[in-house]
Motif scaffolding. Sequence first.
Motif, PDB file in Angstrom:
ATOM      1  N   LEU A 176      11.737 -22.682  12.501  1.00  0.00           N
ATOM      2  CA  LEU A 176      12.871 -23.129  11.735  1.00  0.00           C
ATOM      3  C   LEU A 176      12.730 -24.541  11.286  1.00  0.00           C
ATOM      4  N   TRP A 177      12.517 -25.212  12.301  1.00  0.00           N
ATOM      5  CA  TRP A 177      12.141 -26.890  11.935  1.00  0.00           C
ATOM      6  C   TRP A 177      11.085 -27.062  10.967  1.00  0.00           C
ATOM      7  N   TRP A 178      10.160 -26.389  10.674  1.00  0.00           N
ATOM      8  CA  TRP A 178       9.187 -26.406   9.716  1.00  0.00           C
ATOM      9  C   TRP A 178       9.691 -25.909   8.496  1.00  0.00           C
ATOM     10  N   VAL A 179      10.439 -24.844   8.519  1.00  0.00           N
ATOM     11  CA  VAL A 179      10.816 -24.124   7.355  1.00  0.00           C
ATOM     12  C   VAL A 179      12.106 -25.248   6.646  1.00  0.00           C
ATOM     13  N   TRP A 180      12.710 -25.791   7.604  1.00  0.00           N
ATOM     14  CA  TRP A 180      13.989 -26.709   7.153  1.00  0.00           C
ATOM     15  C   TRP A 180      13.437 -27.991   6.602  1.00  0.00           C
ATOM     16  N   ARG A 181      12.319 -28.514   7.149  1.00  0.00           N
ATOM     17  CA  ARG A 181      11.644 -29.792   6.585  1.00  0.00           C
ATOM     18  C   ARG A 181      11.098 -29.463   5.247  1.00  0.00           C
ATOM     19  N   LYS A 182      10.352 -28.147   4.969  1.00  0.00           N
ATOM     20  CA  LYS A 182       9.866 -27.890   3.626  1.00  0.00           C
ATOM     21  C   LYS A 182      10.956 -27.683   2.631  1.00  0.00           C
TER      22      LYS A 182
END
Length: 193
Positions: A176-182
Amino acid sequence: MSSAHLFAIGVMLAWLAGIRAYLTVFGVGLAGAMGWVDLPQALEPAQSPWVLGVSGALAAAEFFADKIPGVDSVWDLLQTLLRVPAGAFLAAATLSPDGHLGAGAMAAGAGIALASHVLKSGSRALLNTSPEPVSNWTASVSEDVAVVGGLALVFAHPWIALSLALVVSTLVALMLWWVWRKLFRRTPKPGTA
C-alpha cells in the motif's frame, strides 16, 4: 492452554475480526459448539444457537456484499463501527480466565482489529479504482479464505497463525505504501531539479 497460547489466539482473533468480524465470531462459536476447542468462559456465549445463527447470516450477507465493487467500500466504512469493538471483545475474552474483560486487553484488541481493518479497507479502496471486477472478487475471496484458514490454524498452531498474520500485514502495508507513493508522487516543477 498456556497464557502465551491464549495471548497468540487473542491477538489473532482480533486481527481476523478486523477483516471479517461476523465470520470470525461464527467460526469461534462453531469451534466451541462442535467441541473442537474449549472456549474461555467469556467466549462461551458465541456457542449459543442465537449467536451462531445471527453471525452466520451476517457472514453470508457480508460474503455477497463484499464482492460488489463500491458496495464493499461502503460496507467496510460501516463495518468499522463493528470490527474494532468485536476485535477488542475477542482479544479480551480470550485472555480472561474468569470472564471479566481487562481494559488493556480490550485496548490492544481494538488496536489490532483497527490495524487489520485499515489495511484491508485501504487495499480494497485501491483495487476499486480498477475498471474490472476480477481483482475485487479475487481479493474478497482471498480474505474469506484467509479468515477461515486463520481460524483453523489459530486453534491448532497459534504462533504459526500469528507469525503468518504479521508477515501478511507487513507485506500488505508495504504494498500500500509503495502504490501510494507511485500514485501520489510529487512531480518536480519545470526548471527545478
